[in-house]
Scaffold this active site. Structure first.
Site, PDB file in Angstrom:
ATOM      1  CG  HIS A  58      -1.946   1.061   1.231  1.00  0.00           C
ATOM      2  ND1 HIS A  58      -3.093   0.980   1.977  1.00  0.00           N
ATOM      3  CD2 HIS A  58      -2.033   2.237   0.565  1.00  0.00           C
ATOM      4  CE1 HIS A  58      -3.832   2.066   1.787  1.00  0.00           C
ATOM      5  NE2 HIS A  58      -3.188   2.839   0.919  1.00  0.00           N
ATOM      6  CG  LEU A  61       5.279   5.062  -6.046  1.00  0.00           C
ATOM      7  CD1 LEU A  61       5.885   4.159  -7.117  1.00  0.00           C
ATOM      8  CD2 LEU A  61       6.310   5.397  -4.980  1.00  0.00           C
ATOM      9  NE  ARG A  62       0.866  11.530  -2.928  1.00  0.00           N
ATOM     10  CZ  ARG A  62      -0.224  11.172  -2.285  1.00  0.00           C
ATOM     11  NH1 ARG A  62      -1.229  10.605  -2.945  1.00  0.00           N
ATOM     12  NH2 ARG A  62      -0.333  11.385  -0.982  1.00  0.00           N
ATOM     13  CG  HIS A 230      -5.770   2.381   5.515  1.00  0.00           C
ATOM     14  ND1 HIS A 230      -7.143   2.285   5.442  1.00  0.00           N
ATOM     15  CD2 HIS A 230      -5.404   3.165   4.465  1.00  0.00           C
ATOM     16  CE1 HIS A 230      -7.590   2.976   4.418  1.00  0.00           C
ATOM     17  NE2 HIS A 230      -6.566   3.517   3.800  1.00  0.00           N
ATOM     18  CG  ASN A 276      -9.175   9.016   5.553  1.00  0.00           C
ATOM     19  OD1 ASN A 276      -9.698   8.442   6.513  1.00  0.00           O
ATOM     20  ND2 ASN A 276      -9.849   9.314   4.462  1.00  0.00           N
ATOM     21  CG  ASP A 303      -1.904   4.910   3.456  1.00  0.00           C
ATOM     22  OD1 ASP A 303      -1.829   5.138   2.223  1.00  0.00           O
ATOM     23  OD2 ASP A 303      -2.810   5.365   4.170  1.00  0.00           O
ATOM     24  CG  HIS A 307       0.180  15.276   0.995  1.00  0.00           C
ATOM     25  ND1 HIS A 307      -0.571  15.200  -0.147  1.00  0.00           N
ATOM     26  CD2 HIS A 307      -0.336  14.340   1.845  1.00  0.00           C
ATOM     27  CE1 HIS A 307      -1.512  14.274  -0.007  1.00  0.00           C
ATOM     28  NE2 HIS A 307      -1.383  13.747   1.194  1.00  0.00           N
ATOM     29  N   GLY A 322      -2.648  12.211   4.984  1.00  0.00           N
ATOM     30  CA  GLY A 322      -1.544  11.341   4.625  1.00  0.00           C
ATOM     31  C   GLY A 322      -0.210  11.725   5.229  1.00  0.00           C
TER      32      GLY A 322
END
Length: 424
Positions: A58, A61-62, A230, A276, A303, A307, A322
């Site tokens: 989980h 990588l954006r 999660h 979250n 997870d 950012h 996140g």
């Protein structure tokens, strides 16, 4: 070229450490403790612990679409620094891997930039909107490791049920971020004690657990393999435990931050503590520990969700959910659970490698002859302070900045090639 890693300590079947050497050829483990072939490349393990490379099912990588947060290059370098050799990348990118064309685009980016193995998810619905279903068979044929709309819970039971039916035919896993949107109430942290003290809107536990309860029954009806992302609440644990007892094909993961932290640890209205699902109550955290130990929860996943500093510099309201996790997962868990005697080293390694791989039938996460040479050397005695400014990831968003931890990876090898090596 043959590579021999000498003078390392690996776990035997009884979970005891013994000095060993590992012989690698053509990216595979071909032997242990044998004679060093002439001309071999010899690496001195300096007595460090050697583990199978960690498997994270989980991650975010954006790229493509959100390269200001992370790229495949920075994300996989960060994962390699944390000891991971296989990661599964969630589909909340732009474009979403919801078509063959988009999946091929992402595969190309991975091939060009990744320093470890990246297995992309395919999305369950077009543009992860929860509405139009994707062609799972086509996406599977083009490399989707499993299917998820992670980041959002699928609200329509019919959509989830129909995709589970297709997944059952293909024998692939449906992976779910469980969240009933009607029960979020614009919350930014757990609905409990601390949110009231901080004057922030809360997310009730049932937001997660009621969708898990729905989904395990849908999975039973569809005959599908279902994996819960999660898990964070005691009610969710109960739903998963009861489903397993009923013979439903369900697995589950837990994140390091939910094992280490609870709502009362949040010091202030600081978005680096916003994730979250949110940090829950102490009894929820205790339930997660028990569920991991009794097998209700199968593995640990980070997870990893980077950012920018600008996005996280304000309070929780308005900031994205996140935190990052690759580079701190093992040291934090080793320090707080293995060093304290709550877990064995073998348990931690299993939860972060072999058991994670088994959920998706992946041939990774083991140190066996014939296996891919994916391994991580860890200095179990090295102690240092976590410094977010030193992360390889673009993300600095962590609640663990300033924590002191032991057990740091010093070298990560993927398919026989060094993906990370600690600077001398």
């Amino acid at each position: 070229m043959t590579t021999v890693i000498q003078n390392v300590k690996r776990l035997d079947e009884q979970g005891e450490l013994r000095v060993s050497s590992i012989i690698i050829e053509d990216g595979k483990i071909v032997g242990f403790d044998g004679e060093i072939p002439a001309g071999a490349n010899v690496i001195d393990g300096q007595g460090h612990f050697v583990s199978p490379g960690f498997v994270d099912v989980h991650t975010h990588l954006r790229e493509p679409g959100f390269e200001h947060k992370e790229t495949i290059a920075t994300g996989t370098a960060s994962a390699a620094k944390g000891g991971f050799t296989t990661i599964c990348a969630m589909p909340n990118t732009k474009p979403v891997p919801d078509s063959v064309e988009n999946m091929q685009l992402i595969n190309g980016l991975i091939k060009d930039s990744a320093v470890i193995r990246v297995l992309p998810y395919g999305s369950l619905t077009k543009d992860i909107s929860g509405e139009v279903r994707t062609n799972m068979e086509e996406l599977r044929e083009h490399g989707a490791v499993a299917f998820s709309d992670d980041g959002v819970g699928i609200q329509l039971a019919s959509t989830m049920y129909e995709q589970m039916q297709q997944a059952a035919k293909l024998d692939v896993v449906v992976v779910a971020h469980c969240e009933d949107n009607s029960l979020i109430y614009d919350g930014v942290m757990h609905e409990g004690t601390r949110n009231k003290e901080l004057g922030l809107p809360g997310i009730p536990s049932i937001c997660e657990s009621v969708q898990i309860a729905r989904d395990v029954l849908l999975a039973e009806a569809a005959g599908a393999r279902y994996h819960v992302c999660h898990v964070s609440t005691k009610e969710s644990v109960r739903a998963v435990r009861d489903a397993k007892a009923a013979g439903i094909k369900v697995t589950a993961e837990v994140c390091p931050h939910h094992l280490l932290l609870e709502e009362m640890d949040i010091p202030s209205d600081d978005a680096n503590w916003k994730m979250n699902p949110p940090l829950r109550a102490l009894d929820d955290k205790d339930s997660l520990h028990a569920a991991l130990l009794d097998g209700t929860i199968d593995c640990i996943a980070t997870d990893h969700a980077p950012h920018t500093v600008e996005e996280k510099c304000c309070g929780m309201v308005g900031a994205p959910f996140g935190i990052v996790g690759f580079e701190t997962a093992f040291p934090l868990l080793y320090t707080n659970f293995v060093e304290t005697g709550k877990w064995t080293l073998k348990q931690l390694v299993d939860w972060m490698s072999v058991k994670a791989a088994q959920i998706f039938d992946l041939p990774y996460g083991t140190l066996e002859i014939g296996a891919s040479a994916d391994l991580v050397l860890i200095d179990l005695n090295k102690e240092q302070t976590i410094d977010a400014e030193g992360f390889v990831s673009k993300g600095r968003n962590t609640p663990f900045n300033g924590w002191v931890a032991k057990g740091w990876p010093v070298m990560t090898i993927c398919e026989g090639k060094i993906a990370y090596q600690e600077a001398k």
